[in-house]
Design a protein around this motif. Structure first.
Motif, PDB file in Angstrom:
ATOM      1  N   UNK A  72      -2.497 115.000  90.093  1.00 37.44           N
ATOM      2  CA  UNK A  72      -1.952 115.470  91.369  1.00 37.44           C
ATOM      3  C   UNK A  72      -0.847 114.530  91.846  1.00 37.44           C
ATOM      4  N   UNK A  73       0.297 115.102  92.170  1.00 34.31           N
ATOM      5  CA  UNK A  73       1.431 114.281  92.609  1.00 34.31           C
ATOM      6  C   UNK A  73       1.423 114.027  94.111  1.00 34.31           C
ATOM      7  N   UNK A  74       0.761 114.895  94.863  1.00 31.46           N
ATOM      8  CA  UNK A  74       0.737 114.745  96.313  1.00 31.46           C
ATOM      9  C   UNK A  74      -0.414 113.837  96.711  1.00 31.46           C
ATOM     10  N   UNK A  75      -0.133 112.554  96.755  1.00 26.11           N
ATOM     11  CA  UNK A  75      -1.142 111.550  97.079  1.00 26.11           C
ATOM     12  C   UNK A  75      -0.663 110.735  98.274  1.00 26.11           C
ATOM     13  N   UNK A  76      -1.578 110.497  99.196  1.00 24.14           N
ATOM     14  CA  UNK A  76      -1.241 109.745 100.396  1.00 24.14           C
ATOM     15  C   UNK A  76      -2.272 108.641 100.599  1.00 24.14           C
ATOM     16  N   UNK A  77      -1.838 107.406 100.494  1.00 23.34           N
ATOM     17  CA  UNK A  77      -2.725 106.275 100.732  1.00 23.34           C
ATOM     18  C   UNK A  77      -2.828 106.062 102.236  1.00 23.34           C
ATOM     19  N   UNK A  78      -4.025 105.816 102.704  1.00 22.64           N
ATOM     20  CA  UNK A  78      -4.207 105.594 104.130  1.00 22.64           C
ATOM     21  C   UNK A  78      -5.589 105.068 104.441  1.00 22.64           C
ATOM     22  N   UNK A  79      -5.891 105.055 105.735  1.00 23.51           N
ATOM     23  CA  UNK A  79      -7.195 104.583 106.198  1.00 23.51           C
ATOM     24  C   UNK A  79      -7.863 105.676 107.017  1.00 23.51           C
ATOM     25  N   UNK A  80      -9.178 105.766 106.856  1.00 20.87           N
ATOM     26  CA  UNK A  80      -9.939 106.736 107.638  1.00 20.87           C
ATOM     27  C   UNK A  80      -9.799 106.361 109.112  1.00 20.87           C
ATOM     28  N   UNK A 105     -10.250 112.441 109.168  1.00 26.04           N
ATOM     29  CA  UNK A 105      -8.844 112.199 109.478  1.00 26.04           C
ATOM     30  C   UNK A 105      -8.416 110.909 108.806  1.00 26.04           C
ATOM     31  N   UNK A 106      -7.338 111.004 108.028  1.00 22.32           N
ATOM     32  CA  UNK A 106      -6.792 109.848 107.319  1.00 22.32           C
ATOM     33  C   UNK A 106      -5.407 109.556 107.872  1.00 22.32           C
ATOM     34  N   UNK A 107      -5.212 108.357 108.377  1.00 23.50           N
ATOM     35  CA  UNK A 107      -3.911 107.947 108.911  1.00 23.50           C
ATOM     36  C   UNK A 107      -3.084 107.396 107.756  1.00 23.50           C
ATOM     37  N   UNK A 108      -1.931 108.042 107.490  1.00 25.95           N
ATOM     38  CA  UNK A 108      -1.025 107.622 106.422  1.00 25.95           C
ATOM     39  C   UNK A 108       0.311 107.220 107.041  1.00 25.95           C
ATOM     40  N   UNK A 118     -22.429 115.451 102.740  1.00 26.74           N
ATOM     41  CA  UNK A 118     -23.040 114.691 101.639  1.00 26.74           C
ATOM     42  C   UNK A 118     -22.004 113.787 100.964  1.00 26.74           C
ATOM     43  N   UNK A 119     -20.791 114.302 100.743  1.00 25.47           N
ATOM     44  CA  UNK A 119     -19.732 113.491 100.127  1.00 25.47           C
ATOM     45  C   UNK A 119     -19.325 112.336 101.026  1.00 25.47           C
ATOM     46  N   UNK A 120     -19.282 112.567 102.342  1.00 26.34           N
ATOM     47  CA  UNK A 120     -18.962 111.484 103.281  1.00 26.34           C
ATOM     48  C   UNK A 120     -19.962 110.350 103.107  1.00 26.34           C
ATOM     49  N   UNK A 121     -21.235 110.709 102.995  1.00 23.41           N
ATOM     50  CA  UNK A 121     -22.285 109.690 102.846  1.00 23.41           C
ATOM     51  C   UNK A 121     -22.220 109.015 101.476  1.00 23.41           C
ATOM     52  N   UNK A 122     -22.028 109.804 100.408  1.00 22.43           N
ATOM     53  CA  UNK A 122     -21.973 109.237  99.054  1.00 22.43           C
ATOM     54  C   UNK A 122     -20.775 108.314  98.870  1.00 22.43           C
ATOM     55  N   UNK A 135     -14.589 104.808 109.591  1.00 22.76           N
ATOM     56  CA  UNK A 135     -13.266 104.440 110.093  1.00 22.76           C
ATOM     57  C   UNK A 135     -12.852 103.059 109.581  1.00 22.76           C
ATOM     58  N   UNK A 136     -11.589 102.974 109.150  1.00 25.51           N
ATOM     59  CA  UNK A 136     -11.046 101.718 108.644  1.00 25.51           C
ATOM     60  C   UNK A 136     -11.079 101.582 107.138  1.00 25.51           C
ATOM     61  N   UNK A 137     -11.853 102.444 106.454  1.00 30.43           N
ATOM     62  CA  UNK A 137     -11.942 102.375 104.999  1.00 30.43           C
ATOM     63  C   UNK A 137     -10.654 102.916 104.386  1.00 30.43           C
ATOM     64  N   UNK A 138     -10.096 102.194 103.409  1.00 28.28           N
ATOM     65  CA  UNK A 138      -8.886 102.635 102.729  1.00 28.28           C
ATOM     66  C   UNK A 138      -9.236 103.705 101.706  1.00 28.28           C
ATOM     67  N   UNK A 139      -8.472 104.800 101.722  1.00 25.74           N
ATOM     68  CA  UNK A 139      -8.730 105.927 100.831  1.00 25.74           C
ATOM     69  C   UNK A 139      -7.408 106.460 100.283  1.00 25.74           C
ATOM     70  N   UNK A 140      -7.534 107.350  99.326  1.00 29.66           N
ATOM     71  CA  UNK A 140      -6.389 108.069  98.779  1.00 29.66           C
ATOM     72  C   UNK A 140      -6.638 109.550  99.022  1.00 29.66           C
ATOM     73  N   UNK A 141      -5.799 110.171  99.835  1.00 30.25           N
ATOM     74  CA  UNK A 141      -5.906 111.606 100.085  1.00 30.25           C
ATOM     75  C   UNK A 141      -5.084 112.307  99.012  1.00 30.25           C
TER      76      UNK A 141
END
Length: 71
Positions: A8-16, A29-32, A44-48, A53-59
């Protein structure tokens, strides 16, 4: 765990920024640097993924259709 590659080319790094948790699905909500991206995923995925908030993720956005409206 780390991602070595993804097609996937549409990737946005950010924080929850916020999680609105429901019994089955949750909004994440991910702030990019380009603005806020909201994802609806299972609670279930949120928990796994241990998302908070504050965790770095890749959307990663994989869309088959993009609609355009004239303003």
């Amino acid at each position: 765990m780390s991602i070595q590659s993804i097609n996937s080319r549409n990737q946005f790094r950010g924080k929850v920024r916020e999680i609105i948790e429901g019994p089955v699905v949750s909004e994440v909500d991910v702030e990019t640097p380009f603005g806020t991206v909201t994802s609806v995923i299972t609670t279930r995925s949120v928990k796994e993924l241990d998302l908070k908030p504050g965790v770095e993720v890749l959307a990663v956005v994989k869309a088959t259709e993009v609609s355009i409206a004239k303003l």
